[in-house]
Design a protein around this motif. Structure first.
Motif, mmCIF file in Angstrom:
data_model
loop_
_atom_site.group_PDB
_atom_site.id
_atom_site.type_symbol
_atom_site.label_atom_id
_atom_site.label_comp_id
_atom_site.label_asym_id
_atom_site.label_seq_id
_atom_site.Cartn_x
_atom_site.Cartn_y
_atom_site.Cartn_z
ATOM 1 N N ALA A 59 0.894 -1.199 -0.095
ATOM 2 C CA ALA A 59 0.153 0.044 -0.186
ATOM 3 C C ALA A 59 0.890 1.200 -0.015
ATOM 4 N N PRO A 60 0.388 2.072 -0.745
ATOM 5 C CA PRO A 60 1.381 3.388 -0.807
ATOM 6 C C PRO A 60 1.420 4.184 0.515
ATOM 7 N N PRO A 61 2.334 5.011 0.869
ATOM 8 C CA PRO A 61 2.071 5.904 1.962
ATOM 9 C C PRO A 61 1.045 6.748 1.916
ATOM 10 N N PRO A 62 0.410 7.286 2.828
ATOM 11 C CA PRO A 62 -0.781 8.198 2.987
ATOM 12 C C PRO A 62 -0.750 9.248 1.869
ATOM 13 N N ARG A 63 0.494 9.915 1.992
ATOM 14 C CA ARG A 63 0.757 11.158 1.139
ATOM 15 C C ARG A 63 0.629 10.865 -0.257
ATOM 16 N N THR A 64 1.029 9.575 -0.608
ATOM 17 C CA THR A 64 1.106 9.238 -2.083
ATOM 18 C C THR A 64 -0.228 8.951 -2.482
ATOM 19 N N ALA A 65 -1.065 8.396 -1.386
ATOM 20 C CA ALA A 65 -2.317 7.827 -1.949
ATOM 21 C C ALA A 65 -3.187 9.245 -2.044
ATOM 22 N N LEU A 66 -2.872 10.076 -1.190
ATOM 23 C CA LEU A 66 -3.714 11.505 -1.210
ATOM 24 C C LEU A 66 -3.311 12.213 -2.558
ATOM 25 N N LEU A 67 -2.218 12.162 -3.112
ATOM 26 C CA LEU A 67 -1.764 12.758 -4.326
ATOM 27 C C LEU A 67 -2.647 12.090 -5.451
ATOM 28 N N TYR A 68 -2.493 10.656 -5.509
ATOM 29 C CA TYR A 68 -3.294 9.816 -6.472
ATOM 30 C C TYR A 68 -4.813 10.361 -6.551
ATOM 31 N N GLU A 69 -5.394 10.402 -5.264
ATOM 32 C CA GLU A 69 -6.747 10.747 -5.228
ATOM 33 C C GLU A 69 -6.992 12.181 -5.914
ATOM 34 N N ILE A 70 -6.167 13.381 -5.424
ATOM 35 C CA ILE A 70 -6.275 14.535 -6.064
ATOM 36 C C ILE A 70 -6.017 14.575 -7.646
ATOM 37 N N GLY A 141 -10.074 7.725 12.024
ATOM 38 C CA GLY A 141 -11.076 6.593 11.719
ATOM 39 C C GLY A 141 -10.949 6.939 10.184
ATOM 40 N N SER A 142 -12.102 6.366 9.503
ATOM 41 C CA SER A 142 -12.354 6.402 8.166
ATOM 42 C C SER A 142 -12.429 8.026 7.624
ATOM 43 N N LEU A 143 -12.550 9.068 8.682
ATOM 44 C CA LEU A 143 -12.317 10.377 8.040
ATOM 45 C C LEU A 143 -11.016 10.622 8.053
ATOM 46 N N ALA A 144 -9.997 9.951 8.197
ATOM 47 C CA ALA A 144 -8.598 10.491 8.116
ATOM 48 C C ALA A 144 -8.044 9.923 6.813
ATOM 49 N N THR A 145 -8.608 9.041 5.936
ATOM 50 C CA THR A 145 -8.390 8.490 4.952
ATOM 51 C C THR A 145 -8.017 9.399 3.668
ATOM 52 N N PRO A 146 -7.145 9.304 2.750
ATOM 53 C CA PRO A 146 -7.019 9.857 1.793
ATOM 54 C C PRO A 146 -8.376 10.457 0.810
ATOM 55 N N VAL A 147 -9.359 9.253 0.746
ATOM 56 C CA VAL A 147 -10.393 9.319 -0.100
ATOM 57 C C VAL A 147 -11.458 10.243 0.604
ATOM 58 N N SER A 148 -11.409 10.265 1.961
ATOM 59 C CA SER A 148 -12.167 11.113 2.704
ATOM 60 C C SER A 148 -12.166 12.529 2.612
ATOM 61 N N THR A 149 -10.544 12.570 2.704
ATOM 62 C CA THR A 149 -10.097 14.113 2.974
ATOM 63 C C THR A 149 -10.221 14.628 1.482
ATOM 64 N N VAL A 150 -10.264 14.033 0.478
ATOM 65 C CA VAL A 150 -10.307 14.514 -0.956
ATOM 66 C C VAL A 150 -11.948 14.834 -0.873
ATOM 67 N N HIS A 151 -12.720 14.040 -0.486
ATOM 68 C CA HIS A 151 -14.135 14.253 -0.724
ATOM 69 C C HIS A 151 -14.599 15.517 0.185
ATOM 70 N N ARG A 160 -12.278 23.083 -2.639
ATOM 71 C CA ARG A 160 -12.457 22.634 -4.065
ATOM 72 C C ARG A 160 -11.920 23.892 -5.099
ATOM 73 N N ALA A 161 -12.052 24.867 -4.908
ATOM 74 C CA ALA A 161 -11.469 26.219 -5.713
ATOM 75 C C ALA A 161 -9.952 25.677 -5.839
ATOM 76 N N ILE A 162 -9.323 25.644 -4.885
ATOM 77 C CA ILE A 162 -7.804 25.410 -4.978
ATOM 78 C C ILE A 162 -7.615 23.988 -5.663
ATOM 79 N N MET A 163 -8.359 22.944 -5.107
ATOM 80 C CA MET A 163 -7.966 21.531 -5.628
ATOM 81 C C MET A 163 -8.455 21.475 -7.159
ATOM 82 N N LEU A 164 -9.425 22.152 -7.705
ATOM 83 C CA LEU A 164 -9.730 22.132 -9.163
ATOM 84 C C LEU A 164 -9.413 23.410 -10.005
ATOM 85 N N SER A 165 -8.240 24.145 -9.326
ATOM 86 C CA SER A 165 -7.496 25.086 -10.109
ATOM 87 C C SER A 165 -6.547 24.690 -11.096
ATOM 88 N N SER A 166 -6.790 25.221 -12.202
ATOM 89 C CA SER A 166 -5.825 24.754 -13.369
ATOM 90 C C SER A 166 -4.563 25.479 -13.217
#
Length: 197
Positions: A59-70, A141-151, A160-166
């Motif tokens: 499993a990738p480290p959490p930082r890598t998993a968050l980058l992947y989700e982003i 718990g489940s709120l600390a996961t990369p997927v939950s953080t991105v959501h 959202r404006a930052i994450m989806l800024s081109s």
């Protein structure tokens, strides 16, 4: 005739025969059979556990998993990927650690450290024109996961404006976990976003 025999020759064995010989005891069982059964059971138990351990090890480290989700979200919205910067990661890590130790949740620390000062002090933008942003999150718990953080960031208009800024091309991601705001096993995320030219 004694009740011992060479394995496979129960009717005609002579215990006085020279050479290394395996014998069956008087109950018809090889003396090492219990050991072999125990070893076999242990091997099966390890084999049953191993796939989960191997999956966890890969499993990738959490930082890598968050980058992947982003980046999955960004690509899904027709945007380019953001790329990790070690210097920005160090700036983000300092802020996540500081929030955990001082038990606060804000873009500006109690000592006055701001997004601007952290990015400048990272050295990543030295000699460049740049602009940046920061997204924060915390949960357990489940709120600390990369997927939950991105959501969660997608549900917040500012994040959202930052994450989806081109405009952003670089990111530094950090996650620090521990006892936070009276809750054990809680994680604090910091993502510092930059465009430089």
């Amino acid at each position: 005739m004694p009740k011992t025999a060479r394995l496979g020759e129960a009717d005609r064995a002579d215990p006085a025969m020279p050479g290394s010989v395996s014998f069956i005891d008087d109950q018809g069982m090889h003396p090492r059979l219990p050991f072999l059964i125990a070893a076999g059971l242990l091997a099966m138990a390890v084999a049953a556990i191993a796939p989960r351990s191997a999956a966890a090890a890969t499993a990738p480290p959490p930082r890598t998993a968050l980058l992947y989700e982003i980046n999955q979200i960004r690509v899904g919205h027709g945007l380019g990927r953001v790329y990790p910067s070690l210097r920005l990661q160090h700036a983000a890590a300092h802020h996540s650690d500081d929030m955990m130790v001082r038990d606060y949740f804000a873009h500006t620390s109690p000592t006055g450290s701001s997004v601007y000062s952290r990015i400048v002090n990272s050295g990543f933008v030295s000699g460049y024109t740049w602009f940046g942003g920061e997204t924060l999150a915390w949960g357990n718990g489940s709120l600390a996961t990369p997927v939950s953080t991105v959501h969660a960031w997608l549900e917040s208009p500012e994040h959202r404006a930052i994450m989806l800024s081109s405009k952003f091309h670089w990111i530094g991601i950090s996650r620090t976990c521990g006892n936070y705001r009276g809750r054990p096993s809680t994680c604090v995320w910091t993502a510092d976003w930059v465009k430089r030219w």
